[in-house]
Design a protein around this motif. Structure first.
Motif, PDB file in Angstrom:
ATOM      1  N   ASP A 118     -75.180  14.388  20.770  1.00 17.65           N
ATOM      2  CA  ASP A 118     -75.168  13.165  21.784  1.00 17.65           C
ATOM      3  C   ASP A 118     -76.349  12.304  21.597  1.00 17.65           C
ATOM      4  OD1 ASP A 118     -76.581  15.475  22.749  1.00 17.65           O
ATOM      5  OD2 ASP A 118     -76.281  14.605  24.816  1.00 17.65           O
ATOM      6  N   ARG A 167     -84.465  26.927  22.448  1.00 16.93           N
ATOM      7  CA  ARG A 167     -85.316  26.148  22.893  1.00 16.93           C
ATOM      8  C   ARG A 167     -86.355  26.762  23.848  1.00 16.93           C
ATOM      9  NH1 ARG A 167     -85.829  20.537  23.502  1.00 16.93           N
ATOM     10  NH2 ARG A 167     -83.803  19.705  22.961  1.00 16.93           N
ATOM     11  N   ARG A 191     -80.208  15.577  30.975  1.00 12.23           N
ATOM     12  CA  ARG A 191     -80.221  16.757  30.453  1.00 12.23           C
ATOM     13  C   ARG A 191     -80.679  17.950  31.553  1.00 12.23           C
ATOM     14  NH1 ARG A 191     -83.569  15.842  25.329  1.00 12.23           N
ATOM     15  NH2 ARG A 191     -84.541  14.213  26.421  1.00 12.23           N
ATOM     16  N   ILE A 206     -80.609  11.793  19.675  1.00 13.25           N
ATOM     17  CA  ILE A 206     -81.501  12.171  18.812  1.00 13.25           C
ATOM     18  C   ILE A 206     -82.849  11.723  19.842  1.00 13.25           C
ATOM     19  CG2 ILE A 206     -83.119  12.131  16.848  1.00 13.25           C
ATOM     20  CD1 ILE A 206     -80.545  11.468  15.360  1.00 13.25           C
TER      21      ILE A 206
END
Ligand code: R5P
Length: 313
Positions: free
Chosen positions: A221, A196, A98, A223
């Motif tokens: 994509d 976020r 990420r 959890i």
């Protein structure tokens, strides 16, 4: 390929998936032993001859991420020094993905760092499934085959034949994935505008698209803490959605994800086995679809130098 012999080994992250992949391939899983030195350092011993072999190492870098990543690196080094002809790192879930850009000053790009580590350790190729962002393929200077679990997950929803369906992306970054699902299910597309404010703090603000009175599949994509999908589910229900299904390739399920999913009470949560659910499977919250055949067929094709792109759709 010197011997044209395929060997598949597993790290300790998901040996069950590796066994199922080997069963698809009709071969035995290679024998490797993992242990720890007293100070916690990882030790690996491979018990099968790999000299001149086409070696596939299956290891999702799932939690505990650092342990599993390091184990993968040590395993790659081990078979490289044992004179494997070619090494493919099969990474059903690629962690550290990420952080794939500098979203602000003085932060790392860990996806690139991990790609460098895997390459430097000695991998010749990578086989990955639903990378957080497709462009991570370009972080590697070795070939990457990027598979999608959509076919596996979609077959579940196609069987349900859900009427009045809308596929929803829980954030703007997931639109492409959700659009692909919507197209193949003949459904409408909607997007939740997620903000976020930290790794764990997420707020679903708006919904773009029509969800009122519809049945929704939230596609993501992964959890991880479960905040994104459960916040999105809450927002969809507020906007009049009827049934809400959660669908994700990677069940990272850290922190209080289980509790959040339980509270959100989706009509179903469908995930793959890229990461083993372990005891979490007993919660009864998940429907698990295996990617064993997808990975097995990709390995078979890579070994035979056949096209893998037929599996991308
Ligand atoms: C975000 O960009 C990802 O696609 C996922 O939505 C997110 O990482 C899931 O994390 P969590 O479950 O912690 O909200």
């Amino acid at each position: 390929m010197a011997k044209n012999v395929m060997q598949v080994f597993s790290g300790s992250a998901n040996p069950d998936l590796a066994k199922r992949v080997c069963s698809y391939l009709g071969i035995d899983l290679g024998r490797a032993e993992f242990s720890r030195f007293p100070d916690g350092e990882i030790d690996v011993k491979v018990h099968d001859d790999v000299r001149g072999c086409d070696v596939f190492l299956i290891q999702p870098t799932a939690p505990p991420v650092n342990e599993h990543l390091m184990e993968l690196l040590v395993l790659i080094d081990c078979v490289r020094r044992a004179s494997a002809e070619r090494i493919t790192a099969v990474i059903p879930y690629f962690g550290y993905a990420r952080q794939d850009r500098k979203a602000e000053g003085r932060v790392p790009i860990t996806a690139k760092l991990v790609a460098n580590l895997i390459t430097t350790a000695g991998a010749d190729r990578v086989l990955a499934v639903d990378l957080h962002a497709p462009q991570i393929q370009g972080f590697f200077d070795i070939p990457v085959d990027h598979l999608h679990a959509a076919k596996v997950l979609l077959s579940h929803f196609k069987k349900l034949d859900i009427p009045n369906l809308v596929v929803v992306s829980p954030d703007v970054g997931g639109i492409k994935m959700a659009r692909a699902y919507a197209k193949r299910l003949g459904a409408e597309l909607a997007i939740v505008d997620k903000r976020r404010s930290g790794p764990k703090d997420v707020e679903a603000v708006h919904v773009i698209g029509d969800v009122d009175g519809r049945n929704a599949i939230l596609v993501d994509d992964m959890i991880s803490t479960g905040t994104s999908v459960t916040e999105a589910a809450r927002t969809l229900r507020e906007r009049g959605a009827r049934k809400v299904y959660l669908c994700a390739t990677h069940a990272v399920l850290c922190a209080d994800a289980l509790e959040k999913i339980r509270r959100a009470s989706p009509d179903a949560t469908v995930v793959t086995d890229s990461i083993p659910l372990g005891a979490k499977a007993e919660s009864g919250l998940f429907t698990v679809r295996s990617i064993d055949t997808l990975i097995g067929e990709a390995i078979r094709r890579i070994h035979r130098s056949e096209s893998v792109s037929v599996l991308f759709n």
